[in-house]
Design an enzyme around this catalytic site. Structure first.
Site, PDB file in Angstrom:
ATOM      1  N   ARG A 159      -3.282 -10.238   4.711  1.00  0.00           N
ATOM      2  CA  ARG A 159      -3.740 -10.356   3.326  1.00  0.00           C
ATOM      3  C   ARG A 159      -2.640  -9.778   2.444  1.00  0.00           C
ATOM      4  NH1 ARG A 159      -6.550  -7.100  -0.379  1.00  0.00           N
ATOM      5  NH2 ARG A 159      -8.017  -8.233  -1.725  1.00  0.00           N
TER       6      ARG A 159
ATOM      7  N   LYS B  27       0.814  -1.208   0.000  1.00  0.00           N
ATOM      8  CA  LYS B  27       0.000   0.000   0.000  1.00  0.00           C
ATOM      9  C   LYS B  27       0.853   1.265   0.000  1.00  0.00           C
ATOM     10  CE  LYS B  27      -4.283  -2.005   1.629  1.00  0.00           C
ATOM     11  NZ  LYS B  27      -5.337  -2.078   2.659  1.00  0.00           N
TER      12      LYS B  27
END
Length: 281
Positions: free
Chosen positions: A260, A220
């Site tokens: 994840r 991210k």
């Protein structure tokens, strides 16, 4: 491989969910696995590498992403789920829509991963309860197009914990067993980089909410920012894997149920190293 069953995987280490985006516009791998053959091959590869779930999504949730029609989302994910489930791969469906979740469960998905925490579709709780499927509730304040302006907190850890507590209570009131729930702080969703780091630093307060905690930090933008070069340019998406592994270690050490990630093997290795260290104590 894990046989299909509507139970939450509970390995003796931090669980690893492999990301499989069958979208043209996801921030890291959009368009890479749009073809059925490529998507199934990648999903089977992640399962062979040890993924506890392969998380299939047909709608991008990157900041600013436009929504797709439910019919298109179904068209993207169902063939992949059928093929993977038929091959014995444990699959979760990444969706905010009850209609998509229901179709995915019928196709063989065993877990529903809902980034809206049940807020986007009032019918989601009924679908999950009827199926007896585990439900991952992420902290959410609005759809991708709106999330940036919603990143306002006086105390991000306290507010995320409180809002997740509310989501859990509402899910239980709707008939979903408490034992079926997982919570996710939603790193990057209506959060600044500082908010993300604060949540990672205080995962213990989120774990104290009660249900197992899933952490999704993989590649991210806040990782790209902290790895920026001397000129301030963020590290490219595909070059953030070492930082992702560090967040896996942080999550595993804190006692999170799972992570994840885009790259299964390296993050699974990190989770196993944490277990080995704990065993040595």
């Amino acid at each position: 491989m894990i046989p299909p069953a509507r139970v939450l995987p509970r390995p003796l280490r931090c669980a690893v969910l492999g990301i499989l985006n069958v979208t043209p516009d996801s921030f890291s791998d959009g368009g890479r696995y749009r073809g059925l053959g490529d998507a199934v091959e990648h999903g089977r590869r992640m399962a062979a590498e040890g993924a506890d779930l392969v998380d299939v999504g047909g709608e991008s949730t990157r900041p600013g992403a436009a929504r797709v029609e439910a019919a298109e989302e179904v068209r993207r994910v169902l063939p992949v789920i059928r093929e993977l489930a038929g091959a014995g791969v444990a699959v979760s469906i990444d969706t905010t829509r009850a209609r998509v979740a229901e179709a995915a469960i019928e196709a063989g998905a065993v877990v529903v991963n809902d980034v809206s925490g049940g807020l986007a579709d009032p019918d989601m709780a009924k679908v999950v309860a009827a199926a007896g499927a585990p439900w991952i509730l992420m902290h959410w304040r609005g759809h991708s197009r709106d999330m940036r302006q919603l990143a306002t907190y006086a105390d991000v850890v306290a507010e995320v914990a409180r809002e997740l507590t509310d989501r859990v209570a509402e899910a239980v009131a709707a008939g979903v067993p408490y034992e079926s729930l997982v919570i996710d702080p939603g790193l990057g969703f209506a959060k600044t980089g500082a908010h993300n780091w604060a949540l990672l630093a205080h995962l213990d307060r989120l774990i104290a909410v009660g249900p197992p905690v899933l952490v999704g930090a993989s590649r991210k933008s806040f990782l790209g920012t902290v790895l920026a070069d001397s000129g301030g340019a963020p590290r490219p998406v595909d070059d953030r894997e070492d930082a992702t592994m560090a967040t896996t270690v942080i999550a595993a050490l804190a006692g999170a149920w799972g992570v994840r990630v885009h790259e299964v093997r390296r993050n699974l290795d990190a989770a196993r190293a944490v277990v080995a260290t704990r065993d040595a104590r």
